[in-house]
Design a protein around this motif. Sequence first.
Motif, PDB file in Angstrom:
ATOM      1  N   VAL A   1      50.091  14.474  24.806  1.00  0.00           N
ATOM      2  CA  VAL A   1      50.102  14.524  23.342  1.00  0.00           C
ATOM      3  C   VAL A   1      51.188  13.575  22.863  1.00  0.00           C
ATOM      4  O   VAL A   1      52.313  13.573  23.374  1.00  0.00           O
ATOM      5  CB  VAL A   1      50.333  15.967  22.820  1.00  0.00           C
ATOM      6  N   ALA A   2      50.852  12.717  21.916  1.00  0.00           N
ATOM      7  CA  ALA A   2      51.768  11.696  21.407  1.00  0.00           C
ATOM      8  C   ALA A   2      51.761  11.718  19.886  1.00  0.00           C
ATOM      9  O   ALA A   2      50.813  12.195  19.251  1.00  0.00           O
ATOM     10  CB  ALA A   2      51.363  10.312  21.911  1.00  0.00           C
ATOM     11  N   ARG A   3      52.852  11.214  19.310  1.00  0.00           N
ATOM     12  CA  ARG A   3      52.926  11.092  17.848  1.00  0.00           C
ATOM     13  C   ARG A   3      52.856   9.615  17.486  1.00  0.00           C
ATOM     14  O   ARG A   3      53.660   8.807  17.961  1.00  0.00           O
ATOM     15  CB  ARG A   3      54.233  11.692  17.322  1.00  0.00           C
ATOM     16  N   LEU A   4      51.902   9.280  16.616  1.00  0.00           N
ATOM     17  CA  LEU A   4      51.767   7.903  16.160  1.00  0.00           C
ATOM     18  C   LEU A   4      52.723   7.585  15.026  1.00  0.00           C
ATOM     19  O   LEU A   4      53.111   6.445  14.823  1.00  0.00           O
ATOM     20  CB  LEU A   4      50.328   7.633  15.702  1.00  0.00           C
ATOM     21  N   GLY A   5      53.120   8.596  14.277  1.00  0.00           N
ATOM     22  CA  GLY A   5      53.954   8.394  13.098  1.00  0.00           C
ATOM     23  C   GLY A   5      53.470   9.265  11.962  1.00  0.00           C
ATOM     24  O   GLY A   5      52.298   9.643  11.916  1.00  0.00           O
ATOM     25  N   GLY A   6      54.378   9.593  11.029  1.00  0.00           N
ATOM     26  CA  GLY A   6      53.989  10.448   9.916  1.00  0.00           C
ATOM     27  C   GLY A   6      53.473  11.782  10.418  1.00  0.00           C
ATOM     28  O   GLY A   6      54.119  12.466  11.213  1.00  0.00           O
ATOM     29  N   ASP A   7      52.286  12.169   9.973  1.00  0.00           N
ATOM     30  CA  ASP A   7      51.683  13.435  10.402  1.00  0.00           C
ATOM     31  C   ASP A   7      50.474  13.191  11.300  1.00  0.00           C
ATOM     32  O   ASP A   7      49.547  13.994  11.341  1.00  0.00           O
ATOM     33  CB  ASP A   7      51.276  14.271   9.191  1.00  0.00           C
ATOM     34  N   GLU A   8      50.478  12.072  12.032  1.00  0.00           N
ATOM     35  CA  GLU A   8      49.375  11.719  12.914  1.00  0.00           C
ATOM     36  C   GLU A   8      49.775  11.897  14.380  1.00  0.00           C
ATOM     37  O   GLU A   8      50.818  11.410  14.820  1.00  0.00           O
ATOM     38  CB  GLU A   8      48.928  10.274  12.678  1.00  0.00           C
ATOM     39  N   PHE A   9      48.933  12.597  15.126  1.00  0.00           N
ATOM     40  CA  PHE A   9      49.156  12.847  16.546  1.00  0.00           C
ATOM     41  C   PHE A   9      47.889  12.488  17.317  1.00  0.00           C
ATOM     42  O   PHE A   9      46.797  12.433  16.751  1.00  0.00           O
ATOM     43  CB  PHE A   9      49.498  14.319  16.794  1.00  0.00           C
ATOM     44  N   VAL A  10      48.065  12.270  18.621  1.00  0.00           N
ATOM     45  CA  VAL A  10      46.927  11.962  19.495  1.00  0.00           C
ATOM     46  C   VAL A  10      47.074  12.766  20.783  1.00  0.00           C
ATOM     47  O   VAL A  10      48.167  12.864  21.342  1.00  0.00           O
ATOM     48  CB  VAL A  10      46.853  10.454  19.829  1.00  0.00           C
ATOM     49  N   ILE A  11      45.974  13.353  21.226  1.00  0.00           N
ATOM     50  CA  ILE A  11      45.940  14.040  22.517  1.00  0.00           C
ATOM     51  C   ILE A  11      44.941  13.307  23.412  1.00  0.00           C
ATOM     52  O   ILE A  11      43.814  13.026  22.986  1.00  0.00           O
ATOM     53  CB  ILE A  11      45.524  15.515  22.370  1.00  0.00           C
ATOM     54  N   VAL A  12      45.378  12.978  24.626  1.00  0.00           N
ATOM     55  CA  VAL A  12      44.491  12.375  25.622  1.00  0.00           C
ATOM     56  C   VAL A  12      44.147  13.455  26.641  1.00  0.00           C
ATOM     57  O   VAL A  12      45.036  14.001  27.302  1.00  0.00           O
ATOM     58  CB  VAL A  12      45.159  11.179  26.326  1.00  0.00           C
ATOM     59  N   VAL A  13      42.872  13.785  26.734  1.00  0.00           N
ATOM     60  CA  VAL A  13      42.391  14.827  27.649  1.00  0.00           C
ATOM     61  C   VAL A  13      41.645  14.138  28.787  1.00  0.00           C
ATOM     62  O   VAL A  13      40.578  13.553  28.576  1.00  0.00           O
ATOM     63  CB  VAL A  13      41.470  15.833  26.925  1.00  0.00           C
ATOM     64  N   GLU A  14      42.198  14.174  29.978  1.00  0.00           N
ATOM     65  CA  GLU A  14      41.617  13.466  31.110  1.00  0.00           C
ATOM     66  C   GLU A  14      40.601  14.334  31.854  1.00  0.00           C
ATOM     67  O   GLU A  14      40.576  15.562  31.697  1.00  0.00           O
ATOM     68  CB  GLU A  14      42.722  12.994  32.055  1.00  0.00           C
ATOM     69  N   ASN A  15      39.791  13.642  32.665  1.00  0.00           N
ATOM     70  CA  ASN A  15      38.780  14.301  33.507  1.00  0.00           C
ATOM     71  C   ASN A  15      37.861  15.217  32.695  1.00  0.00           C
ATOM     72  O   ASN A  15      37.719  16.404  32.959  1.00  0.00           O
ATOM     73  CB  ASN A  15      39.451  15.105  34.630  1.00  0.00           C
ATOM     74  N   VAL A  16      37.286  14.634  31.654  1.00  0.00           N
ATOM     75  CA  VAL A  16      36.377  15.389  30.790  1.00  0.00           C
ATOM     76  C   VAL A  16      34.950  15.165  31.275  1.00  0.00           C
ATOM     77  O   VAL A  16      34.324  14.142  30.976  1.00  0.00           O
ATOM     78  CB  VAL A  16      36.522  14.954  29.318  1.00  0.00           C
ATOM     79  N   ALA A  17      34.453  16.114  32.042  1.00  0.00           N
ATOM     80  CA  ALA A  17      33.099  15.974  32.577  1.00  0.00           C
ATOM     81  C   ALA A  17      32.055  16.192  31.495  1.00  0.00           C
ATOM     82  O   ALA A  17      31.001  15.563  31.488  1.00  0.00           O
ATOM     83  CB  ALA A  17      32.896  16.960  33.723  1.00  0.00           C
ATOM     84  N   GLU A  18      32.332  17.093  30.553  1.00  0.00           N
ATOM     85  CA  GLU A  18      31.392  17.412  29.486  1.00  0.00           C
ATOM     86  C   GLU A  18      32.098  17.360  28.142  1.00  0.00           C
ATOM     87  O   GLU A  18      33.313  17.567  28.045  1.00  0.00           O
ATOM     88  CB  GLU A  18      30.792  18.804  29.702  1.00  0.00           C
ATOM     89  N   MET A  19      31.329  17.096  27.088  1.00  0.00           N
ATOM     90  CA  MET A  19      31.874  17.030  25.744  1.00  0.00           C
ATOM     91  C   MET A  19      32.491  18.358  25.321  1.00  0.00           C
ATOM     92  O   MET A  19      33.460  18.398  24.569  1.00  0.00           O
ATOM     93  CB  MET A  19      30.770  16.618  24.761  1.00  0.00           C
ATOM     94  N   SER A  20      31.957  19.452  25.838  1.00  0.00           N
ATOM     95  CA  SER A  20      32.440  20.771  25.437  1.00  0.00           C
ATOM     96  C   SER A  20      33.904  20.986  25.807  1.00  0.00           C
ATOM     97  O   SER A  20      34.597  21.762  25.150  1.00  0.00           O
ATOM     98  CB  SER A  20      31.580  21.864  26.082  1.00  0.00           C
ATOM     99  N   SER A  21      34.405  20.311  26.835  1.00  0.00           N
ATOM    100  CA  SER A  21      35.809  20.462  27.229  1.00  0.00           C
ATOM    101  C   SER A  21      36.737  19.935  26.139  1.00  0.00           C
ATOM    102  O   SER A  21      37.727  20.577  25.782  1.00  0.00           O
ATOM    103  CB  SER A  21      36.067  19.725  28.543  1.00  0.00           C
ATOM    104  N   ALA A  22      36.410  18.759  25.600  1.00  0.00           N
ATOM    105  CA  ALA A  22      37.224  18.200  24.520  1.00  0.00           C
ATOM    106  C   ALA A  22      37.088  19.029  23.250  1.00  0.00           C
ATOM    107  O   ALA A  22      38.058  19.213  22.508  1.00  0.00           O
ATOM    108  CB  ALA A  22      36.817  16.754  24.254  1.00  0.00           C
ATOM    109  N   VAL A  23      35.896  19.538  23.001  1.00  0.00           N
ATOM    110  CA  VAL A  23      35.673  20.387  21.819  1.00  0.00           C
ATOM    111  C   VAL A  23      36.510  21.656  21.925  1.00  0.00           C
ATOM    112  O   VAL A  23      37.086  22.127  20.931  1.00  0.00           O
ATOM    113  CB  VAL A  23      34.178  20.722  21.684  1.00  0.00           C
ATOM    114  N   ALA A  24      36.619  22.223  23.126  1.00  0.00           N
ATOM    115  CA  ALA A  24      37.431  23.424  23.318  1.00  0.00           C
ATOM    116  C   ALA A  24      38.899  23.141  23.020  1.00  0.00           C
ATOM    117  O   ALA A  24      39.599  23.968  22.414  1.00  0.00           O
ATOM    118  CB  ALA A  24      37.263  23.939  24.751  1.00  0.00           C
ATOM    119  N   VAL A  25      39.381  21.965  23.444  1.00  0.00           N
ATOM    120  CA  VAL A  25      40.767  21.588  23.138  1.00  0.00           C
ATOM    121  C   VAL A  25      40.962  21.467  21.630  1.00  0.00           C
ATOM    122  O   VAL A  25      41.961  21.934  21.069  1.00  0.00           O
ATOM    123  CB  VAL A  25      41.141  20.266  23.842  1.00  0.00           C
ATOM    124  N   ALA A  26      40.006  20.831  20.940  1.00  0.00           N
ATOM    125  CA  ALA A  26      40.101  20.668  19.480  1.00  0.00           C
ATOM    126  C   ALA A  26      40.121  22.021  18.777  1.00  0.00           C
ATOM    127  O   ALA A  26      40.919  22.243  17.850  1.00  0.00           O
ATOM    128  CB  ALA A  26      38.937  19.821  18.974  1.00  0.00           C
TER     129      ALA A  26
END
Length: 699
Positions: free
Chosen positions: A332-357
């Motif tokens: 998880v990183a901060r780009l600036g202001g109120d913007e953040f980014v999460i990089v989720v590795e080894n995502v075999a299915e879209m549902s894994s990223a959706v669960a994180v969101a």
Amino acid sequence: MTGVYNPLLVCLSLVVAFLASYTAMELSGGLNALANAKRRPLWLLGGAVSMGVGIWSMHFIGMLAFSLPIEVGYDLSTTAASLVLAVSVSLIALATASRGALSQRRLCVAGTIMGLGVAAMHFTGMHAMQMSPEIEYTNWKVALSVGVAIVASMAALWLAFTLRTSDVDNLVAKRLGAAVIMAVAITGMHYIGMSAANFAAGSLCRSGGKLDANWLALVVTVTSLTVLVGTLGLLGFYTSSLSISLKRANRQLHYLGTHDALTNLPNRQQLSLHIAQAVAECARRTSPFAVLFIDLDGFKSVNDSLGHGVGDDLLQVCAERLRQDLRHTDMVARLGGDEFVIVVENVAEMSSAVAVANGVLQRLSQDIVVNGLPLRVSASIGIAFYPRDGGDADELLHSADAAMYAAKQSGRNTFRVFEPQMNHTALKSLILQRDLHRALSDGQLSMSFQPKFSVASQSVTGVEALIRWRHPELGEIPPLEFIPIAERSGLIVEIGDWVLQEVCRNIALWDAQGLPAICVAVNLSPIQFNVPDLVARINGLIGAAGVDPCRLMFEITETTAMQNTEKTSRTIEALQSRGYTVAIDDFGTGYSSLGYLQRFRFDQIKIDGSFMRDLDDGGQRGSALLSAVVTLARALQIEVVAEGVETESQFRALGELACDQVQGFLLSRPLPATEFLAFLRCAADRVVSSERACAASTG
């Protein structure tokens, strides 16, 4: 009378001269690197003593190396004076070589003083022998020795100054070589000076017996070597400590260069590197990953209303919540202001990223208490997948950002997965942000008015002013699309001023035509409401137009009101004290605390249109809220307006609940200014006709 030299002591004097020269190099470097300015005088004095003892010891050992066929001794006070001269000369040398710019003039002046000092030390030491008759000197050799001392001093200063910094290549080797050159020059000066001395036949040493020469040679040698080696050891320890400190500082600088100072999260640079590594890993192992672009909803209003201190604390709490429940391979990183980014590795299915969101949305939605003040934020999240939505960090972030914008457009506090058409939406947003600056000056903005009606009589009770934008190329732009852009770009305050001026202009037009004096409601965005001089700004615009303040009502949303309750109360009281009325808009969509109605003393409550659909469905939620609000409003003498009324059944239900006013498509859509003028004229005519009919029937 002639003397002879002891080869061993001559070599020893050269060794001591070398150690003294090398110590001078190290001391100038240590003083230059000294971080604590308060410690500099102490280091300078200690270094001068150490270096002075070295120079003086070289001189004295050189004198002891010279043997005469008589007993030789040295006067203590005169010998001490020569030592003081050596320390003074060393102080000048270190102060010159370790600080400031070494200009040619400064080098010449300092070198001359230092050379004369070294020569004075030498001849003072010779005088300590107190020969009888006095030693006679060969003038040209004396002049030569002084000249050598001055040139040697200048060379020593230049070398020490040049080699004082630690960024010189092969520094140790160059300092050792320079020390050899300086040692040869110093001893050369000494022995030239010694050769200038002429001892008369039958001379006697009046200091004989006071200091034994052999004993003195041993003491001076041991003392000088101890002082010089000890100084070098101390400098080595300091240099080692300094090296450790520098490594620690470099690590800290590297950390600061790759991490956000407020949240300690990785910054954009580190994020790009991590994504590049994930791309390389994916190419080797075919392991897709996801990028989640997160933007906090409503953070700007918190920052503007409660201050940057509260905003920073809020960001830190949000950053900590974003870290939770992530795997060690994720970032998880901060780009600036109120913007953040999460990089989720080894995502075999879209549902894994959706669960994180979904997990992020759930954690961020929980109340956050900052300085005893409960705050609530949500987030809009865009999700992009590698390699489907981009081949590198820039493309993935762009796609995730476009998806995040789509989440904002969908009502916020949600997520969207990137789709190709979202790029068009993001591009359109950039175009609108660019063109919004021209919309004011080019007359692209206009006003529409939506009437409010009495539930009991269906007569017009007021009107809400609504801004419209007709883009010359894109056509009508909905307010829900361009108002957030205006808020982000800072244009909302200027647009708000224009709206007030247009409202006042239309009020003056209605009054000039003798139409009923109705109250016009104007919406205040969160950014406008938190402008420090809001009330004075409004007074200036209304006063310049000559409009009575009672003709204006200002609407603020429930979320805006709750951001800073103390400031909200003060602003509402200030507006009401000047004759304006204040309404709370979209009630029921935010905190929905009926207790705040008594605290804020609103003049009007507008129930959000989402509750009207519940009335059609026979649900209890809308009826229960309306019933509670109407009951409390009656006690507090606050009017209740239901928004979004579109069906007859909704209107009848509102009548049964004793709601005061309604607004919605059932009775009237928003009308452009010219059409509303005609509508208002017709409404006035109907009132006059009704009054005449009533008068005729009673007559």
